[in-house]
Design a protein around this motif. Structure first.
Motif, PDB file in Angstrom:
ATOM      1  N   ARG A 111       0.892  -1.132  -0.027  1.00  0.00           N
ATOM      2  CA  ARG A 111      -0.073  -0.091  -0.039  1.00  0.00           C
ATOM      3  C   ARG A 111       0.775   1.251  -0.013  1.00  0.00           C
ATOM      4  O   ARG A 111       2.044   1.263   0.688  1.00  0.00           O
ATOM      5  N   THR A 112       0.459   2.271  -0.785  1.00  0.00           N
ATOM      6  CA  THR A 112       1.055   3.659  -0.766  1.00  0.00           C
ATOM      7  C   THR A 112       0.257   4.654  -0.641  1.00  0.00           C
ATOM      8  O   THR A 112      -1.096   4.620  -1.135  1.00  0.00           O
ATOM      9  N   ALA A 113       0.422   5.673   0.265  1.00  0.00           N
ATOM     10  CA  ALA A 113      -0.253   6.983   0.148  1.00  0.00           C
ATOM     11  C   ALA A 113      -0.306   7.722  -1.065  1.00  0.00           C
ATOM     12  O   ALA A 113       0.917   7.764  -1.598  1.00  0.00           O
ATOM     13  N   VAL A 114      -1.587   8.231  -1.605  1.00  0.00           N
ATOM     14  CA  VAL A 114      -1.334   8.927  -2.556  1.00  0.00           C
ATOM     15  C   VAL A 114      -1.145  10.282  -2.066  1.00  0.00           C
ATOM     16  O   VAL A 114      -1.880  10.678  -1.277  1.00  0.00           O
ATOM     17  N   TYR A 159      -2.600  13.238 -10.636  1.00  0.00           N
ATOM     18  CA  TYR A 159      -2.678  12.453 -11.459  1.00  0.00           C
ATOM     19  C   TYR A 159      -1.815  11.166 -11.270  1.00  0.00           C
ATOM     20  O   TYR A 159      -0.650  11.210 -10.974  1.00  0.00           O
ATOM     21  N   VAL A 160      -2.689  10.020 -11.491  1.00  0.00           N
ATOM     22  CA  VAL A 160      -2.023   8.803 -11.419  1.00  0.00           C
ATOM     23  C   VAL A 160      -2.055   7.951 -12.431  1.00  0.00           C
ATOM     24  O   VAL A 160      -3.067   7.707 -13.035  1.00  0.00           O
ATOM     25  N   HIS A 161      -1.003   7.489 -12.904  1.00  0.00           N
ATOM     26  CA  HIS A 161      -0.604   6.903 -14.289  1.00  0.00           C
ATOM     27  C   HIS A 161      -0.073   5.410 -13.742  1.00  0.00           C
ATOM     28  O   HIS A 161       1.121   5.655 -13.150  1.00  0.00           O
ATOM     29  N   GLY A 201       1.668  -3.408 -14.112  1.00  0.00           N
ATOM     30  CA  GLY A 201       1.065  -4.176 -13.129  1.00  0.00           C
ATOM     31  C   GLY A 201      -0.533  -3.351 -13.027  1.00  0.00           C
ATOM     32  O   GLY A 201      -0.960  -3.115 -13.779  1.00  0.00           O
ATOM     33  N   ALA A 202      -0.851  -3.724 -11.660  1.00  0.00           N
ATOM     34  CA  ALA A 202      -2.190  -3.114 -11.344  1.00  0.00           C
ATOM     35  C   ALA A 202      -2.270  -2.441 -10.137  1.00  0.00           C
ATOM     36  O   ALA A 202      -1.757  -3.227  -9.132  1.00  0.00           O
ATOM     37  N   VAL A 203      -3.196  -1.684  -9.881  1.00  0.00           N
ATOM     38  CA  VAL A 203      -3.438  -1.119  -8.629  1.00  0.00           C
ATOM     39  C   VAL A 203      -4.854  -1.098  -8.273  1.00  0.00           C
ATOM     40  O   VAL A 203      -5.462  -0.735  -9.290  1.00  0.00           O
ATOM     41  N   ALA A 206      -3.369   3.871  -2.548  1.00  0.00           N
ATOM     42  CA  ALA A 206      -3.414   3.092  -3.709  1.00  0.00           C
ATOM     43  C   ALA A 206      -2.765   1.443  -3.153  1.00  0.00           C
ATOM     44  O   ALA A 206      -1.556   1.525  -2.323  1.00  0.00           O
ATOM     45  N   VAL A 207      -3.359   0.564  -3.425  1.00  0.00           N
ATOM     46  CA  VAL A 207      -2.985  -0.858  -3.066  1.00  0.00           C
ATOM     47  C   VAL A 207      -2.646  -1.632  -4.511  1.00  0.00           C
ATOM     48  O   VAL A 207      -3.396  -1.721  -5.257  1.00  0.00           O
TER      49      VAL A 207
END
Length: 216
Positions: free
Chosen positions: A161-164, A171-173, A177-179, A202-203
């Motif tokens: 897990r990571t903090a946005v 903007y998240v690109h 892989g997949a989150v 985001a996980v």
């Protein structure tokens, strides 16, 4: 949160010349008045160049251009005298300022894939500048103060897990892989535009590489 899928991007490039492009925002002949920019970001292009293919010398001005290589090697030359080879894990930034011309090519033997992001500067003009950060470490932010923006690179193991970042515009690109983000699963090439981001995580569903733009 506005999710845009990879297959919604506008196609571009010239396949006969070994160039395939996929645009997240209005670009060239693809004009959508409701999709011109998000925060400072005005372009997020996925580019694929066959060996020997490339973009001949062309101009830029009043744009911060940040490039992230996914695989292969990108040869960059500009009229300010810089010539470099950009590889996976490197962050390249060309501040075109009052005007500069450059060439981007795949001079290697393998296919090249890169993501190129354009940001609008707060103030136009000035002198062009160039920077490359070799092998940027995970979670090390890269600042583009001219655009009031910060790039965060995250490489996640499955389940991590990571903090946005909190911010007016994020903007998240997903590079690979997949989150899972806010109840949505994003795969390679997918993006999310988050307004007034706060306490968003985001996980990683699988091992993943993600680029996050934090913009004021």
């Amino acid at each position: 949160m506005d999710v845009r899928r990879a297959d919604e991007r506008y196609p571009g490039g010239d396949r006969s010349a070994g160039i395939e492009s996929w645009h997240a925002f209005s670009f060239g002949p693809h004009y959508d008045p409701d999709n011109l920019r998000f925060g400072a970001l005005i372009a997020c292009n996925e580019e694929q160049l066959a060996p020997g293919a490339g973009f001949d010398e062309h101009p830029h001005s009043h744009t911060e251009i940040v490039t992230w290589v996914v695989e292969g090697e990108l040869t960059h030359r500009d009229t300010a005298g810089h010539e470099t080879v950009v590889r996976a894990g490197d962050v390249q930034r060309l501040s075109s300022a009052g005007g500069v011309r450059h060439v981007e090519r795949n001079d290697g033997d393998a296919p090249l894939t890169f993501v190129q992001m354009w940001l609008a500067p707060r103030d136009p003009g000035g002198e062009p500048s160039y920077e490359i950060v070799r092998g940027i470490a995970d979670s090390t932010p890269y600042a583009v103060p001219e655009a009031g923006a910060m790039l965060h690179v995250r490489r996640l193991a499955a389940g991590e897990r990571t903090a946005v970042p909190d911010g007016a515009y994020v903007y998240v690109h997903v590079v690979r892989g997949a989150v899972r983000l806010g109840g949505e699963e994003l795969g390679a090439g997918d993006a999310a535009r988050v307004t007034a981001a706060e306490d968003v995580d985001a996980v990683a569903v699988t091992a993943a590489e993600v680029l996050l733009w934090e913009m004021s």
